[in-house]
Design a protein around this motif. Structure first.
Motif, PDB file in Angstrom:
ATOM      1  N   PHE A 103      -2.911  -4.000  -6.503  1.00  0.00           N
ATOM      2  CA  PHE A 103      -2.674  -4.695  -5.248  1.00  0.00           C
ATOM      3  C   PHE A 103      -3.990  -5.112  -4.597  1.00  0.00           C
ATOM      4  O   PHE A 103      -5.028  -4.488  -4.811  1.00  0.00           O
ATOM      5  CB  PHE A 103      -1.929  -3.780  -4.274  1.00  0.00           C
ATOM      6  CG  PHE A 103      -0.631  -3.269  -4.814  1.00  0.00           C
ATOM      7  CD1 PHE A 103       0.554  -3.924  -4.542  1.00  0.00           C
ATOM      8  CD2 PHE A 103      -0.593  -2.130  -5.606  1.00  0.00           C
ATOM      9  CE1 PHE A 103       1.753  -3.456  -5.036  1.00  0.00           C
ATOM     10  CE2 PHE A 103       0.606  -1.648  -6.111  1.00  0.00           C
ATOM     11  CZ  PHE A 103       1.790  -2.318  -5.823  1.00  0.00           C
ATOM     12  N   HIS A 135      -4.727  -4.676  -1.578  1.00  0.00           N
ATOM     13  CA  HIS A 135      -5.152  -3.640  -0.635  1.00  0.00           C
ATOM     14  C   HIS A 135      -5.332  -2.284  -1.323  1.00  0.00           C
ATOM     15  O   HIS A 135      -5.224  -1.249  -0.684  1.00  0.00           O
ATOM     16  CB  HIS A 135      -4.142  -3.537   0.489  1.00  0.00           C
ATOM     17  CG  HIS A 135      -2.725  -3.461  -0.039  1.00  0.00           C
ATOM     18  ND1 HIS A 135      -1.977  -4.580  -0.297  1.00  0.00           N
ATOM     19  CD2 HIS A 135      -1.966  -2.422  -0.399  1.00  0.00           C
ATOM     20  CE1 HIS A 135      -0.790  -4.213  -0.783  1.00  0.00           C
ATOM     21  NE2 HIS A 135      -0.775  -2.913  -0.857  1.00  0.00           N
ATOM     22  N   ALA A 158      -4.057   0.284  -2.335  1.00  0.00           N
ATOM     23  CA  ALA A 158      -2.897   1.181  -2.326  1.00  0.00           C
ATOM     24  C   ALA A 158      -3.156   2.491  -3.055  1.00  0.00           C
ATOM     25  O   ALA A 158      -2.285   3.008  -3.746  1.00  0.00           O
ATOM     26  CB  ALA A 158      -1.658   0.473  -2.896  1.00  0.00           C
ATOM     27  N   LEU A 159      -4.351   3.050  -2.899  1.00  0.00           N
ATOM     28  CA  LEU A 159      -4.611   4.382  -3.447  1.00  0.00           C
ATOM     29  C   LEU A 159      -3.983   5.412  -2.507  1.00  0.00           C
ATOM     30  O   LEU A 159      -3.927   5.193  -1.298  1.00  0.00           O
ATOM     31  CB  LEU A 159      -6.115   4.634  -3.556  1.00  0.00           C
ATOM     32  CG  LEU A 159      -6.863   3.707  -4.515  1.00  0.00           C
ATOM     33  CD1 LEU A 159      -8.355   4.020  -4.493  1.00  0.00           C
ATOM     34  CD2 LEU A 159      -6.322   3.847  -5.929  1.00  0.00           C
ATOM     35  N   PHE A 160      -3.523   6.533  -3.064  1.00  0.00           N
ATOM     36  CA  PHE A 160      -2.925   7.573  -2.235  1.00  0.00           C
ATOM     37  C   PHE A 160      -4.046   8.342  -1.540  1.00  0.00           C
ATOM     38  O   PHE A 160      -4.855   8.991  -2.198  1.00  0.00           O
ATOM     39  CB  PHE A 160      -2.071   8.506  -3.082  1.00  0.00           C
ATOM     40  CG  PHE A 160      -1.020   7.770  -3.882  1.00  0.00           C
ATOM     41  CD1 PHE A 160      -0.214   6.817  -3.274  1.00  0.00           C
ATOM     42  CD2 PHE A 160      -0.867   8.003  -5.235  1.00  0.00           C
ATOM     43  CE1 PHE A 160       0.739   6.115  -3.995  1.00  0.00           C
ATOM     44  CE2 PHE A 160       0.089   7.317  -5.971  1.00  0.00           C
ATOM     45  CZ  PHE A 160       0.893   6.368  -5.346  1.00  0.00           C
ATOM     46  N   PRO A 161      -4.096   8.299  -0.211  1.00  0.00           N
ATOM     47  CA  PRO A 161      -5.253   8.842   0.500  1.00  0.00           C
ATOM     48  C   PRO A 161      -5.367  10.360   0.423  1.00  0.00           C
ATOM     49  O   PRO A 161      -6.460  10.901   0.558  1.00  0.00           O
ATOM     50  CB  PRO A 161      -5.027   8.391   1.949  1.00  0.00           C
ATOM     51  CG  PRO A 161      -3.572   8.108   2.046  1.00  0.00           C
ATOM     52  CD  PRO A 161      -3.124   7.682   0.694  1.00  0.00           C
ATOM     53  N   HIS A 162      -4.234  11.040   0.181  1.00  0.00           N
ATOM     54  CA  HIS A 162      -4.286  12.516   0.153  1.00  0.00           C
ATOM     55  C   HIS A 162      -4.559  13.055  -1.244  1.00  0.00           C
ATOM     56  O   HIS A 162      -4.533  14.255  -1.453  1.00  0.00           O
ATOM     57  CB  HIS A 162      -2.989  13.088   0.701  1.00  0.00           C
ATOM     58  CG  HIS A 162      -1.776  12.638  -0.080  1.00  0.00           C
ATOM     59  ND1 HIS A 162      -1.288  11.352  -0.002  1.00  0.00           N
ATOM     60  CD2 HIS A 162      -0.985  13.284  -0.956  1.00  0.00           C
ATOM     61  CE1 HIS A 162      -0.234  11.238  -0.797  1.00  0.00           C
ATOM     62  NE2 HIS A 162      -0.036  12.396  -1.392  1.00  0.00           N
ATOM     63  N   MET A 163      -4.804  12.163  -2.197  1.00  0.00           N
ATOM     64  CA  MET A 163      -5.111  12.618  -3.555  1.00  0.00           C
ATOM     65  C   MET A 163      -6.523  12.189  -3.934  1.00  0.00           C
ATOM     66  O   MET A 163      -6.988  11.136  -3.505  1.00  0.00           O
ATOM     67  CB  MET A 163      -4.133  11.987  -4.557  1.00  0.00           C
ATOM     68  CG  MET A 163      -2.690  12.361  -4.346  1.00  0.00           C
ATOM     69  SD  MET A 163      -1.705  11.618  -5.666  1.00  0.00           S
ATOM     70  CE  MET A 163      -0.071  11.755  -4.957  1.00  0.00           C
ATOM     71  N   PHE A 190      -1.322  10.405 -11.460  1.00  0.00           N
ATOM     72  CA  PHE A 190       0.038  10.206 -10.938  1.00  0.00           C
ATOM     73  C   PHE A 190       1.004   9.540 -11.930  1.00  0.00           C
ATOM     74  O   PHE A 190       2.071  10.091 -12.216  1.00  0.00           O
ATOM     75  CB  PHE A 190      -0.026   9.428  -9.621  1.00  0.00           C
ATOM     76  CG  PHE A 190       1.272   9.343  -8.890  1.00  0.00           C
ATOM     77  CD1 PHE A 190       1.666  10.336  -8.008  1.00  0.00           C
ATOM     78  CD2 PHE A 190       2.117   8.259  -9.087  1.00  0.00           C
ATOM     79  CE1 PHE A 190       2.869  10.254  -7.329  1.00  0.00           C
ATOM     80  CE2 PHE A 190       3.328   8.171  -8.414  1.00  0.00           C
ATOM     81  CZ  PHE A 190       3.702   9.166  -7.534  1.00  0.00           C
ATOM     82  N   ARG A 217     -11.283   7.583   0.444  1.00  0.00           N
ATOM     83  CA  ARG A 217     -12.062   7.147   1.613  1.00  0.00           C
ATOM     84  C   ARG A 217     -13.557   7.385   1.403  1.00  0.00           C
ATOM     85  O   ARG A 217     -14.365   6.910   2.199  1.00  0.00           O
ATOM     86  CB  ARG A 217     -11.582   7.868   2.866  1.00  0.00           C
ATOM     87  CG  ARG A 217     -11.866   9.340   2.836  1.00  0.00           C
ATOM     88  CD  ARG A 217     -11.418  10.049   4.088  1.00  0.00           C
ATOM     89  NE  ARG A 217     -11.361  11.468   3.816  1.00  0.00           N
ATOM     90  CZ  ARG A 217     -10.341  12.073   3.250  1.00  0.00           C
ATOM     91  NH1 ARG A 217      -9.272  11.389   2.963  1.00  0.00           N
ATOM     92  NH2 ARG A 217     -10.386  13.354   2.959  1.00  0.00           N
ATOM     93  N   ARG A 223      -5.890   3.361 -12.488  1.00  0.00           N
ATOM     94  CA  ARG A 223      -4.586   3.982 -12.296  1.00  0.00           C
ATOM     95  C   ARG A 223      -3.474   3.108 -12.879  1.00  0.00           C
ATOM     96  O   ARG A 223      -2.506   3.616 -13.433  1.00  0.00           O
ATOM     97  CB  ARG A 223      -4.354   4.209 -10.798  1.00  0.00           C
ATOM     98  CG  ARG A 223      -3.089   4.962 -10.478  1.00  0.00           C
ATOM     99  CD  ARG A 223      -2.940   5.175  -8.988  1.00  0.00           C
ATOM    100  NE  ARG A 223      -2.670   3.918  -8.299  1.00  0.00           N
ATOM    101  CZ  ARG A 223      -2.376   3.831  -7.001  1.00  0.00           C
ATOM    102  NH1 ARG A 223      -2.360   4.928  -6.261  1.00  0.00           N
ATOM    103  NH2 ARG A 223      -2.140   2.671  -6.446  1.00  0.00           N
TER     104      ARG A 223
END
Ligand code: ATP
Ligand code: MG
Lengths: 264, 370
Positions: B89, B91, B93-98, B106, B140, B154
């Motif tokens: 994507f 933006h 769209a990485l999972f911020p809590h991982m 994943f 981040r 990913r």
């Protein structure tokens, strides 16, 4: 913005006054609970811990306290599950008008006067023979607690990037996995604070509880209400102080843990 | 990427697909076949339906009518998570809590890949995108370019049947874009999978693609290699969108192979064209045109049109002229440095070209823009 010293001090005085008005009535209870007399006269003349002792030794107080905690824990779990599911469902519903109406209906218990709700619940429970039952307390309190969960989870969902859920799907995750592993961690602060509000809502609910209690099952606030109207026993002040402490700690822990999560 | 990730490509068949929203048609009867292992780019202006088309293939959006097949199997009713396509994507769209490694793990976890194998695959993927050793970081803690590489790793790590990318470089600065374009091209060559790429940047499309599909108003105007689109545009829109051009617009007389047009007193001819009823648009590329101070300077057989010089820009390798045509529209000419002629803004001049050049198209512009 710059303020003169005068404006600033006036602001402080005003804020202090507001805080005092808000907190004072509650805070009066704390010294009262340490009185050594069997009356609720303020300020107390001497000090003791006898009313705390009384609270913990009286099986009636202890069972009421136990019931309250148990009911509140189950209500928190149930309301969080139901409220979170409802919020997620409402957000995904593409017919926005219908979703908005249903949400308003879910939030109704916040606005409807408790006494009206209580009469309705009483009538139904009477017929269903649920008065004074554990399940009855849990159900009635859950109705009151769900709106708080819906409000806080809906707010959390609004701040959650739905595109992450789309990304999870593209990576092979079904809806349930996506919710558990991606959405839930994202909205966790909202879910936790919803659960805490649900717990506290149930824990200090009086009006409905008075209607649905029985001599065999009553919660702490009901017992306190009975106690203050029957006998002016300062044990109630001890109970009140502990409730205050417990709810304050719960909310503080909740807020702190949320802030910590944000700053990882 | 390593040998585990390499494999044969997948064919994607989009047949007469339409996506209608309450008030608009986002994709209008689009058909497109993506060949196995091909790098195809969906190119078009904003709002032309590129993202919607990609989302229909990925399964994020339900189609209104038509069908989509992947390797001969209809997938219109298969949910996104079962289509086995990788998506990158704009933006990230990485999972911020991982962590980075958890993000890349994943898709492998969803496929119950054994733990040991996951580890190797993740390391391979990180190496491919040049981020070895970044596995323990959180998204981040990475720059935008690094995040996009992770998103890429990913989407590739589970050996998807095809990779779909929606303006993956749109949020990056120019230098980084160019660097990642080359990396994407390299990875495509290494893994040999089908790539579908969306962009509105024609230069990016030229660099990356085997073929380009030009979108306009929810429809595909033309599909072809960049050379085909540049040299034989099927419509005025494609001609304008793919590179610079000068357009001479006039009613076509004697339609057919021996067509001609009267352009403000000049008779225009050119290579045989299909039937162009009504108004025609003769398209010439900047390198096909020359400009001279006087008509006499042009070779005898050339087609000549009088113009006014608006600008003469020195580009080092040559000159670029901006001209005012008799109908008020703008002409662009590029000449090698050897042909410098000292023309200055405001001068009268003649633009000329060989009548073997040019493409006659139907004039689809109802309102003149240039
Ligand atoms: N969910 C939606 N509801 C209504 N209209 C939509 C929706 N999604 C897209 N559209 C419309 O469909 C058309 C095509 O949109 P799309 O996002 O596919 O364009 P695009 O080619 O990707 O543009 P861009 O280059 O700006 O990303 C637009 O006119 C858009 O407004
Ligand atoms: Mg788009």
């Amino acid at each position: 913005m710059k303020h003169s010293v005068l404006t600033r001090s006036l602001l402080w005085v005003y804020a202090g006054l507001v805080a005092f008005v808000l907190i004072a009535p509650t805070a009066v209870v704390i010294p009262l609970s340490f009185t050594d007399k069997a009356s609720l006269n303020f300020p107390p003349a001497g000090w003791s811990l006898r009313w705390y002792e009384n609270f913990f030794q009286d099986p009636a107080w202890m069972s009421a306290f136990g019931n309250s905690v148990l009911v509140a824990v189950v209500v928190a779990a149930l309301a969080t599950a139901v409220g979170t599911a409802a919020s997620v469902g409402l957000q995904k519903w593409t017919r926005r008008r219908a979703a908005k109406s249903l949400q308003a209906l879910l939030l109704a218990p916040i606005v409807v006067p408790a006494i009206i709700l209580a009469i309705g619940v009483y009538a139904i429970f009477l017929q269903a023979q649920m008065l004074g039952t554990f399940a009855g307390f849990v159900l009635a309190h859950t109705v009151l607690a769900v709106p708080f969960v819906v409000v806080s989870v809906t707010a959390a969902l609004a701040g959650f990037d739905q595109r992450l859920a789309t990304a999870a799907a593209s990576l092979g995750a079904n809806r349930w996995t996506t919710f558990l592993k991606v959405t839930l961690p994202g909205i966790l602060p909202g879910v936790v604070s919803g659960a805490l509000f649900a717990f506290v809502t149930s824990f200090d609910e009086v009006v409905l509880s008075i209607f649905i209690k029985s001599p065999y099952l009553e919660t702490l606030p009901v017992k306190m209400y009975a106690s203050v109207t029957r006998d002016t026993d300062p044990t109630i002040a001890a109970a009140a102080t502990m409730i205050m402490l417990l709810t304050t700690v719960i909310i503080a822990v909740g807020l702190l843990s949320m802030r910590r999560r944000k700053n990882v | 990427m390593s040998s585990q990730l390499a494999g044969a490509g997948t064919r994607i068949d989009i047949q007469n697909v339409t996506k209608r929203y309450a008030k608009s048609v986002a994709v209008d009867d689009v058909s497109l076949t993506v060949e196995p292992g091909e790098f195809i780019t969906l190119l078009g202006p904003s709002g032309s339906g590129k993202t919607t088309t990609l989302n229909l293939v990925a399964g994020f959006t339900d189609l209104t009518s038509g069908s989509i097949e992947i390797d001969g199997q209809r997938v219109d009713n298969v949910p996104a998570h079962k289509r086995g396509l990788g998506v990158v994507f704009q933006h990230y769209a990485l999972f911020p809590h991982m962590t980075v490694a958890e993000n890349i793990a994943f898709p492998l976890q969803q496929r119950r890949t054994p733990k040991a194998e996951q580890k190797t695959l993740i390391e391979d993927a990180l190496r491919t995108v040049g981020l070895s050793g970044y596995g323990d970081r959180y998204p981040r803690q990475l720059s935008g370019g690094q995040q996009q590489r992770v998103a890429f790793a990913r989407a590739m790590v589970f050996s998807p049947r095809a990779l779909l990318m929606d303006e993956p470089l749109g949020a990056l600065d120019k230098n980084l874009r160019e660097k990642l374009q080359l990396e994407i091209k390299r990875i495509h060559q290494e893994v040999g999978r089908t790539f579908v790429f969306v962009t509105h940047d024609q230069e990016e499309a030229l660099i990356l693609s085997d073929r380009i599909a030009i979108f306009n108003n929810g429809r595909i105007e033309q599909v072809g290699t960049s050379a085909e689109l540049y040299e034989r545009p099927a419509s005025l829109f494609v001609a304008r969108f793919m590179g610079e051009s000068t357009v001479f617009r006039a009613p076509v007389e004697a339609a057919g192979p021996d067509w001609s047009m009267d352009f403000h007193g000049t008779r225009l001819r050119g290579p045989a064209a299909g039937q162009v009823p009504g108004r025609g648009a003769l398209v010439l590329r900047p390198e096909q045109l020359r400009v001279a101070p006087r008509a006499g300077d042009a070779p005898g057989g050339a087609v000549k049109v009088p113009v006014k010089v608006v600008q003469n820009i020195y580009l080092g390798s040559g000159h670029k002229y901006e001209l005012r045509l008799p109908d008020g529209s703008t002409g662009i000419v590029r000449t090698p440095l050897a042909e410098s002629n000292g023309l200055r803004p405001g001068d009268d001049a003649v633009v000329y070209w060989s009548d073997r050049d040019g493409v006659l198209l139907e004039d689809s512009d109802l309102v003149s823009t240039t």
